[in-house]
Design an enzyme around this catalytic site. Sequence first.
Site, mmCIF file in Angstrom:
data_model
loop_
_atom_site.group_PDB
_atom_site.id
_atom_site.type_symbol
_atom_site.label_atom_id
_atom_site.label_comp_id
_atom_site.label_asym_id
_atom_site.label_seq_id
_atom_site.Cartn_x
_atom_site.Cartn_y
_atom_site.Cartn_z
ATOM 1 N N LYS A 79 0.855 -1.194 0.000
ATOM 2 C CA LYS A 79 0.000 0.000 0.000
ATOM 3 C C LYS A 79 0.882 1.232 0.000
ATOM 4 O O LYS A 79 2.063 1.204 0.366
ATOM 5 C CB LYS A 79 -0.939 0.017 1.215
ATOM 6 C CG LYS A 79 -0.248 0.010 2.590
ATOM 7 C CD LYS A 79 0.229 1.356 3.079
ATOM 8 C CE LYS A 79 0.931 1.267 4.430
ATOM 9 N NZ LYS A 79 1.634 2.520 4.810
ATOM 10 N N PRO A 82 9.853 -4.835 0.131
ATOM 11 C CA PRO A 82 10.990 -4.530 0.996
ATOM 12 C C PRO A 82 10.547 -4.339 2.439
ATOM 13 O O PRO A 82 9.473 -3.785 2.700
ATOM 14 C CB PRO A 82 11.532 -3.225 0.410
ATOM 15 C CG PRO A 82 10.345 -2.577 -0.235
ATOM 16 C CD PRO A 82 9.534 -3.725 -0.787
ATOM 17 N N MET A 83 11.356 -4.803 3.364
ATOM 18 C CA MET A 83 11.045 -4.633 4.775
ATOM 19 C C MET A 83 11.463 -3.238 5.229
ATOM 20 O O MET A 83 12.481 -2.708 4.804
ATOM 21 C CB MET A 83 11.764 -5.703 5.604
ATOM 22 C CG MET A 83 11.307 -7.113 5.288
ATOM 23 S SD MET A 83 12.190 -8.380 6.219
ATOM 24 C CE MET A 83 11.608 -8.025 7.885
ATOM 25 N N SER A 91 2.326 -6.062 7.695
ATOM 26 C CA SER A 91 0.906 -5.902 8.033
ATOM 27 C C SER A 91 0.015 -6.585 7.015
ATOM 28 O O SER A 91 -0.999 -7.203 7.357
ATOM 29 C CB SER A 91 0.553 -4.415 8.120
ATOM 30 O OG SER A 91 1.238 -3.783 9.180
ATOM 31 N N ASP A 110 -1.719 -0.785 10.710
ATOM 32 C CA ASP A 110 -1.975 -0.880 9.272
ATOM 33 C C ASP A 110 -2.698 -2.167 8.864
ATOM 34 O O ASP A 110 -3.162 -2.272 7.731
ATOM 35 C CB ASP A 110 -0.654 -0.805 8.489
ATOM 36 C CG ASP A 110 -0.152 0.619 8.323
ATOM 37 O OD1 ASP A 110 -0.925 1.556 8.561
ATOM 38 O OD2 ASP A 110 1.029 0.784 7.965
#
Length: 293
Positions: free
Chosen positions: A24, A107-108, A116, A149
């Site tokens: 998102k 990607p973290m 989430s 989130d």
Amino acid sequence: MGFIVTEGMEFISGWGGKWPAPAKLNLMLRITGRREDGYHLLQTVFQMLDLCDWLAFRPVADGSVSLLSPIPGVPEQEDLTVRAANLLKLHTGCEAGVCIEIEKKLPMGGGLGGGSSDAATTLVVLNRLWGLRLPKQELMALGLRLGADVPVFVFGHAAWGEGVGEELQPIMLPEQWFVIIKPDCHVNTKEIFCSEGLTRDSKVIKMSDFLAGEESNDCTEEVCKMYPRVRDAMNALSVYAGARLTGTGACVFAQFPSKEEAEVVFQALKNEWLVFLAKGLNESPLYKKLEQE
């Protein structure tokens, strides 16, 4: 209510298939106040992307919840997908077990909501596969216990968000194309929200104000000041279009009306930055797949 995995359960529709956990973007973020418990009051707009992690679920007979391949550096029982499955079991009394496989594409630490979204997909899909039939609002409430989130991914639609981001209304947005840069840094969200310089008294606006072009992010100035690589990414993308920060970052993005225009910018940046090309979506691909099962 109790459920036990039976022989042949893996052949039920959905078991073994891959389920999307979409990214998102926060297209706008205003901080309008602060609650007594320290949480900030927000106005934001979420839009899903066609950029996804992919999850697969396999039933296990001993009632355990595990990961096929734990993420390095994240203890298995602290992984959000494991926590989501265990929370669902605890809430319903479900006795089934599951092994979760995560194919990471997002990607973290970039602000795209990967962890989430993985948790939300776990809640939504296991609710279906385990036959629990919890309504969406109940799943959203469970998701909020895992992270602010998670509810929007359970909600599954582009949304106008208020409160701490969990009060959601559907919004219809142009499904345009985005170029997203992930700088090589990890923004500490708590650090940003604790910053003395952060704006916390933005005027409350209406959804119509956003649709008319009010797209500011109150975190941008502080994040760019504290994280030079985010500032550098903003500058690099701003050469081609208006660059914005998603949430507290670290990802920055620019919006384009066509894939062809976005592709030109993607190609220009990809040798120097970690760049993603993605289309904005009003409906989560997770729910489109659920409708097909």
